[in-house]
Scaffold this motif. Structure first.
Motif, PDB file in Angstrom:
ATOM      1  N   ASP A  89       0.742  -1.150  -0.010  1.00  0.00           N
ATOM      2  CA  ASP A  89      -0.018   0.014   0.006  1.00  0.00           C
ATOM      3  C   ASP A  89       0.871   1.304   0.064  1.00  0.00           C
ATOM      4  O   ASP A  89       1.809   1.445   0.720  1.00  0.00           O
ATOM      5  CB  ASP A  89      -0.932  -0.228   1.051  1.00  0.00           C
ATOM      6  N   VAL A  90       0.873   1.953  -1.048  1.00  0.00           N
ATOM      7  CA  VAL A  90       1.495   3.190  -1.182  1.00  0.00           C
ATOM      8  C   VAL A  90       1.151   4.274  -0.127  1.00  0.00           C
ATOM      9  O   VAL A  90       2.061   5.115   0.110  1.00  0.00           O
ATOM     10  CB  VAL A  90       1.346   3.927  -2.687  1.00  0.00           C
ATOM     11  N   THR A  91       0.252   4.043   0.573  1.00  0.00           N
ATOM     12  CA  THR A  91      -0.147   5.072   1.688  1.00  0.00           C
ATOM     13  C   THR A  91       1.023   5.064   2.705  1.00  0.00           C
ATOM     14  O   THR A  91       1.540   6.152   3.182  1.00  0.00           O
ATOM     15  CB  THR A  91      -1.386   4.419   2.463  1.00  0.00           C
ATOM     16  N   TRP A  92       1.765   3.743   2.845  1.00  0.00           N
ATOM     17  CA  TRP A  92       2.939   3.793   3.875  1.00  0.00           C
ATOM     18  C   TRP A  92       3.959   4.509   3.345  1.00  0.00           C
ATOM     19  O   TRP A  92       4.586   4.881   4.098  1.00  0.00           O
ATOM     20  CB  TRP A  92       3.071   2.361   4.196  1.00  0.00           C
ATOM     21  N   VAL A  93       4.135   4.359   2.083  1.00  0.00           N
ATOM     22  CA  VAL A  93       5.341   5.266   1.399  1.00  0.00           C
ATOM     23  C   VAL A  93       5.217   6.623   1.830  1.00  0.00           C
ATOM     24  O   VAL A  93       6.184   7.383   2.090  1.00  0.00           O
ATOM     25  CB  VAL A  93       5.571   4.774   0.087  1.00  0.00           C
ATOM     26  N   LEU A  94       3.972   7.019   1.445  1.00  0.00           N
ATOM     27  CA  LEU A  94       3.691   8.701   1.687  1.00  0.00           C
ATOM     28  C   LEU A  94       3.796   9.108   3.029  1.00  0.00           C
ATOM     29  O   LEU A  94       4.624  10.133   3.206  1.00  0.00           O
ATOM     30  CB  LEU A  94       2.406   8.931   0.920  1.00  0.00           C
ATOM     31  N   LEU A  95       3.448   8.052   3.872  1.00  0.00           N
ATOM     32  CA  LEU A  95       3.308   8.423   5.199  1.00  0.00           C
ATOM     33  C   LEU A  95       4.946   8.343   5.777  1.00  0.00           C
ATOM     34  O   LEU A  95       5.329   9.013   6.665  1.00  0.00           O
ATOM     35  CB  LEU A  95       2.550   7.436   6.130  1.00  0.00           C
ATOM     36  N   GLY A  96       5.674   7.626   5.269  1.00  0.00           N
ATOM     37  CA  GLY A  96       7.255   7.593   5.677  1.00  0.00           C
ATOM     38  C   GLY A  96       7.807   8.784   5.276  1.00  0.00           C
ATOM     39  O   GLY A  96       8.445   9.320   5.895  1.00  0.00           O
ATOM     40  N   PHE A  97       7.333   9.544   4.042  1.00  0.00           N
ATOM     41  CA  PHE A  97       7.937  10.680   3.583  1.00  0.00           C
ATOM     42  C   PHE A  97       7.484  11.943   4.636  1.00  0.00           C
ATOM     43  O   PHE A  97       8.288  12.629   5.003  1.00  0.00           O
ATOM     44  CB  PHE A  97       7.489  11.114   2.245  1.00  0.00           C
ATOM     45  N   GLY A  98       6.263  11.501   5.110  1.00  0.00           N
ATOM     46  CA  GLY A  98       5.566  12.378   6.053  1.00  0.00           C
ATOM     47  C   GLY A  98       6.314  12.606   7.451  1.00  0.00           C
ATOM     48  O   GLY A  98       6.812  13.623   8.246  1.00  0.00           O
ATOM     49  N   VAL A  99       6.775  11.284   7.944  1.00  0.00           N
ATOM     50  CA  VAL A  99       7.564  11.334   9.162  1.00  0.00           C
ATOM     51  C   VAL A  99       9.139  11.746   8.949  1.00  0.00           C
ATOM     52  O   VAL A  99       9.566  12.375   9.960  1.00  0.00           O
ATOM     53  CB  VAL A  99       7.609   9.664   9.530  1.00  0.00           C
TER      54      VAL A  99
END
Length: 194
Positions: A89-99
């Motif tokens: 799920d690419v959501t986790w990739v985007l949230l990783g950038f957010g973190v």
């Protein structure tokens, strides 16, 4: 001697062109929904990430390139998932950038070089939490959660549009319309499935 005042009639196309962000958002929303867009957690994460990135860079003009970057990440993730049948799920990739962005902002504050990004950091954390929740709960509940998050983000966009801050007004308008349309659509689909 009389003075004649001539009013310039605005061509309807001129009015339409002034609202290009709204028109683009409607077209983009139709594309997302046509593509089976009930999984909108990545869109919510991306929306928050664009604001965080623009705040961190301190350049409103960076918002559109950041938006297009998130579109590339989401599209690449979907294409990879379809090609490999691997459920990443690419959501986790985007949230990783957010973190990473949040970590950078906090790190600067700790070493004594804070800059004004606190609202964007808090928004990334809040919208990121909503997006993450939508990924881990049942699909129908997740759709309502992410739809509600998108509607809340549309309000965030409206605030930034009116304040003319953090991102270009054109992006705030585009994102606000897109978020509202997608939020309403996904909630409607979820409720119809009950």
């Amino acid at each position: 001697m009389s003075t004649t005042v001539t009013r310039h009639a605005h061509h309807p196309a001129h009015s339409v062109l002034q609202r290009w962000p709204t028109l683009a958002a409607v077209v983009f929303a139709m594309f997302v929904m046509f593509d089976g867009g009930t999984d909108l957690a990545p869109v919510l994460a991306a929306a928050a990430l664009v604001y965080l990135g623009a705040a961190l860079l301190g350049r409103r003009s960076s918002a559109w390139p950041l938006f297009f970057g998130t579109v590339v990440v989401i599209t690449a993730g979907k294409l990879a998932e379809r090609a490999t049948d691997v459920g990443v799920d690419v959501t986790w990739v985007l949230l990783g950038f957010g973190v990473i962005g949040i970590g950078y902002a906090v790190g600067r504050a700790v070493i004594g070089h804070p800059f004004r990004v606190q609202p964007a950091v808090l928004a990334m954390a809040a919208y990121g939490a909503v997006a993450a929740t939508a990924v881990v709960v049942a699909p129908t509940v997740g759709a309502v959660v992410v739809g509600s998050g998108l509607l809340a983000h549309a309000a965030w966009d409206l605030y930034h549009y009116r304040a003319n801050t953090v991102v270009d007004r054109s992006l705030a308008e585009f994102c606000g319309v897109l978020d509202a349309l997608l939020g309403l659509a996904v909630i409607g689909i979820a409720c119809a499935a009950l």
